[in-house]
Design a protein around this motif. Structure first.
Motif, PDB file in Angstrom:
ATOM      1  N   PRO A  39      39.248  43.542  35.004  1.00 17.49           N
ATOM      2  CA  PRO A  39      39.397  42.107  34.953  1.00 17.49           C
ATOM      3  C   PRO A  39      40.640  41.414  35.821  1.00 17.49           C
ATOM      4  O   PRO A  39      41.769  42.344  35.878  1.00 17.49           O
ATOM      5  CB  PRO A  39      39.358  41.617  33.447  1.00 17.49           C
ATOM      6  CG  PRO A  39      38.949  42.793  32.790  1.00 17.49           C
ATOM      7  CD  PRO A  39      39.241  44.091  33.458  1.00 17.49           C
ATOM      8  N   PRO A  40      40.495  40.094  35.781  1.00 13.61           N
ATOM      9  CA  PRO A  40      41.751  39.660  36.607  1.00 13.61           C
ATOM     10  C   PRO A  40      43.042  39.947  35.896  1.00 13.61           C
ATOM     11  O   PRO A  40      42.831  39.768  34.700  1.00 13.61           O
ATOM     12  CB  PRO A  40      41.455  38.177  36.792  1.00 13.61           C
ATOM     13  CG  PRO A  40      39.916  38.026  36.982  1.00 13.61           C
ATOM     14  CD  PRO A  40      39.441  39.226  36.011  1.00 13.61           C
ATOM     15  N   HIS A  41      44.067  40.320  36.556  1.00 12.09           N
ATOM     16  CA  HIS A  41      45.383  40.371  35.969  1.00 12.09           C
ATOM     17  C   HIS A  41      46.378  40.263  36.866  1.00 12.09           C
ATOM     18  O   HIS A  41      46.271  40.242  38.186  1.00 12.09           O
ATOM     19  CB  HIS A  41      45.520  41.853  35.448  1.00 12.09           C
ATOM     20  CG  HIS A  41      45.258  42.849  36.299  1.00 12.09           C
ATOM     21  ND1 HIS A  41      43.988  43.376  36.786  1.00 12.09           N
ATOM     22  CD2 HIS A  41      45.984  43.779  37.074  1.00 12.09           C
ATOM     23  CE1 HIS A  41      44.221  44.143  37.705  1.00 12.09           C
ATOM     24  NE2 HIS A  41      45.552  44.423  38.052  1.00 12.09           N
ATOM     25  N   TYR A  57      34.875  35.876  40.037  1.00 13.71           N
ATOM     26  CA  TYR A  57      35.060  36.719  38.805  1.00 13.71           C
ATOM     27  C   TYR A  57      34.220  36.177  37.648  1.00 13.71           C
ATOM     28  O   TYR A  57      34.742  34.881  37.446  1.00 13.71           O
ATOM     29  CB  TYR A  57      36.449  37.508  38.560  1.00 13.71           C
ATOM     30  CG  TYR A  57      36.457  38.394  37.501  1.00 13.71           C
ATOM     31  CD1 TYR A  57      36.197  39.608  37.846  1.00 13.71           C
ATOM     32  CD2 TYR A  57      36.350  38.122  36.252  1.00 13.71           C
ATOM     33  CE1 TYR A  57      36.012  40.575  36.700  1.00 13.71           C
ATOM     34  CE2 TYR A  57      36.300  38.950  35.200  1.00 13.71           C
ATOM     35  CZ  TYR A  57      36.247  40.232  35.534  1.00 13.71           C
ATOM     36  OH  TYR A  57      36.004  41.346  34.537  1.00 13.71           O
ATOM     37  N   GLN A  61      35.975  48.776  36.097  1.00 12.12           N
ATOM     38  CA  GLN A  61      35.721  47.405  35.760  1.00 12.12           C
ATOM     39  C   GLN A  61      37.246  46.731  35.189  1.00 12.12           C
ATOM     40  O   GLN A  61      37.520  46.870  34.169  1.00 12.12           O
ATOM     41  CB  GLN A  61      34.803  47.128  34.703  1.00 12.12           C
ATOM     42  CG  GLN A  61      33.373  47.761  35.248  1.00 12.12           C
ATOM     43  CD  GLN A  61      32.666  46.888  36.350  1.00 12.12           C
ATOM     44  OE1 GLN A  61      33.124  45.427  36.424  1.00 12.12           O
ATOM     45  NE2 GLN A  61      31.901  47.376  37.180  1.00 12.12           N
ATOM     46  N   ALA A 100      39.929  36.948  31.914  1.00 13.28           N
ATOM     47  CA  ALA A 100      41.146  37.411  32.441  1.00 13.28           C
ATOM     48  C   ALA A 100      41.636  38.484  31.463  1.00 13.28           C
ATOM     49  O   ALA A 100      41.593  38.373  30.364  1.00 13.28           O
ATOM     50  CB  ALA A 100      42.016  36.724  33.397  1.00 13.28           C
ATOM     51  N   HIS A 125      44.292  39.666  40.394  1.00 10.41           N
ATOM     52  CA  HIS A 125      43.150  40.262  41.285  1.00 10.41           C
ATOM     53  C   HIS A 125      42.284  41.005  40.429  1.00 10.41           C
ATOM     54  O   HIS A 125      42.833  41.277  39.248  1.00 10.41           O
ATOM     55  CB  HIS A 125      43.720  41.302  42.153  1.00 10.41           C
ATOM     56  CG  HIS A 125      44.064  42.420  42.105  1.00 10.41           C
ATOM     57  ND1 HIS A 125      44.140  43.703  42.638  1.00 10.41           N
ATOM     58  CD2 HIS A 125      45.014  42.877  40.896  1.00 10.41           C
ATOM     59  CE1 HIS A 125      44.835  44.754  42.002  1.00 10.41           C
ATOM     60  NE2 HIS A 125      45.319  44.146  41.289  1.00 10.41           N
ATOM     61  N   SER A 126      41.082  41.216  40.505  1.00 14.87           N
ATOM     62  CA  SER A 126      40.343  42.001  39.786  1.00 14.87           C
ATOM     63  C   SER A 126      39.804  43.171  40.740  1.00 14.87           C
ATOM     64  O   SER A 126      39.799  42.985  42.103  1.00 14.87           O
ATOM     65  CB  SER A 126      38.865  41.237  39.279  1.00 14.87           C
ATOM     66  OG  SER A 126      38.290  40.759  40.562  1.00 14.87           O
ATOM     67  N   GLU A 127      39.297  44.389  40.101  1.00 17.15           N
ATOM     68  CA  GLU A 127      38.903  45.442  40.878  1.00 17.15           C
ATOM     69  C   GLU A 127      37.686  45.870  40.013  1.00 17.15           C
ATOM     70  O   GLU A 127      37.683  46.332  38.867  1.00 17.15           O
ATOM     71  CB  GLU A 127      39.824  46.612  40.912  1.00 17.15           C
ATOM     72  CG  GLU A 127      40.936  46.175  41.685  1.00 17.15           C
ATOM     73  CD  GLU A 127      42.509  46.927  41.327  1.00 17.15           C
ATOM     74  OE1 GLU A 127      42.763  46.693  40.062  1.00 17.15           O
ATOM     75  OE2 GLU A 127      42.665  47.891  42.201  1.00 17.15           O
ATOM     76  N   GLN A 128      36.615  46.161  40.731  1.00 19.20           N
ATOM     77  CA  GLN A 128      35.314  46.596  40.261  1.00 19.20           C
ATOM     78  C   GLN A 128      34.486  47.297  41.138  1.00 19.20           C
ATOM     79  O   GLN A 128      34.278  47.088  42.246  1.00 19.20           O
ATOM     80  CB  GLN A 128      34.398  45.272  40.060  1.00 19.20           C
ATOM     81  CG  GLN A 128      35.074  44.069  38.951  1.00 19.20           C
ATOM     82  CD  GLN A 128      34.295  42.984  38.857  1.00 19.20           C
ATOM     83  OE1 GLN A 128      33.951  42.123  39.740  1.00 19.20           O
ATOM     84  NE2 GLN A 128      33.232  42.818  37.753  1.00 19.20           N
TER      85      GLN A 128
END
Ligand code: MN
Length: 328
Positions: A65-67, A306, A63, A310, A111-114
């Motif tokens: 968040p956007p960074h 998302y 999880q 962020a 971007h976010s990665e989940q």
């Protein structure tokens, strides 16, 4: 073999780089293989995290968040499970094992990665960064999802070409310096000889099993730096094993790597951080005139779809960030 003067590290070596355990978020610990104190890059590969295999059936899993990112490409490579990638260009894709997620940050992207919900019970993969050369580091950001990659097969072994070329098989992923990234899967008793580019430096990361790499066992979660000047690499697996071969032309530019940014000076890093923080706060972003150099980080943009805040950038360190070369 001729050893170039002034390049004390030229030629084949076998240098084991121990992993460092790094907590990511609240529930995940990854093994960081690059950068290390004495070895910061292998070709343009400048960041190597190996995570899992983790049992996440009853957990949220990944999880992030956007960074933001600048000046690099991120390479998402899954061995098990899946990751939902979203970015500020509007990309919204599920990356699965065997597929390449290649994000080129250029001047700026977020971007976010989940782990999706629901998700597979196991999560195992590698998060890799490739530094962009000076001529390309401010390019337009892009994201490419390559579901089909070239696979070379030999008895007991398969090699998937993530980036670059192996034995004439070329990845569709666009790179900006000469480099290679290959996933090699070996069955029990398999022997393989990989052809290498002699002017590349190479390293091998074992992700499962304990293959013999160039005459010595390399346990899972370890990285072995192999130096330059090799035309082949011999691999053998007593038990089922899987490894990543990473290599490239030695990257001679000095870079500054801090948080999720790659730049050339500490001032550029501070500008990128300031720009990201201003975007998070919804403030008017610094204009071109505010910059001290030619580098214009961002805009990064929001990540559509998302839900949630962020990531804020950490504080800059008290001492100046200095450009560093590939070995120190
Ligand atoms: Mn990232």
């Amino acid at each position: 073999m001729q050893v170039c003067e002034g390049r004390p590290d030229a030629g084949p070596v076998r240098e084991l780089l121990p992993a460092r355990a790094v907590p990511l978020g609240e529930s995940t610990v990854v093994r960081r293989l690059l950068p290390t104190m004495g070895r910061r890059m292998v070709g343009a590969w400048c960041f190597v995290d190996h995570y899992g295999p983790d049992e996440i059936a009853r957990e949220p899993g990944m999880q992030v968040p956007p960074h933001p990112h600048t000046g690099l490409q991120t390479v998402s490579w899954l061995l098990d499970g899946e990751v939902h990638h979203r970015d500020s260009l509007g990309s919204d894709v599920l990356i699965r094992p065997g597929e390449l997620g290649l994000m080129t940050a250029g001047g700026g992207i977020a971007h976010s990665e989940q782990s999706p919900d629901p998700h597979s019970p196991m999560l195992h993969g590698a998060q890799l960064w490739v530094a962009l050369p000076d001529s390309q580091r401010e390019r337009e950001p892009s994201f490419d999802h390559h579901r089909e990659l070239p696979v070379l097969r030999e008895p007991g072994a398969t090699a998937t070409v993530l980036l670059g070329e192996l034995a004439g098989a070329r990845s569709p992923g666009q790179v900006h310096t000469a480099l290679v990234g290959v996933d090699v899967t070996m069955e029990s008793g398999a022997d393989a000889v990989l052809p290498l580019e002699g002017d590349f430096e190479h390293a091998v990361l074992t992700v499962s099993g304990a293959p013999d790499v160039d005459g010595g066992e390399l346990p899972a979660g370890s990285l072995c730096y192999l130096g330059t000047g090799r035309s082949t690499l011999r691999l053998r697996a007593e038990t089922p094993s899987r490894l990543l071969l990473l290599g490239g032309i030695p990257f001679t530019e000095k870079i500054v790597m801090w948080w999720n940014f790659i730049a050339r000076t500490g001032e550029e890093i501070a500008e990128a951080r300031e720009r990201w923080q201003a975007e998070l706060a919804g403030e008017p972003t610094p204009t071109a005139a505010a910059g001290t150099g030619s580098f214009q980080p961002g805009p990064f943009g929001a990540v559509p779809g998302y839900e949630g805040p962020a990531l804020a950038a950490p504080a800059l360190p008290p001492s100046p960030l200095r450009p560093r070369g590939r070995t120190r």
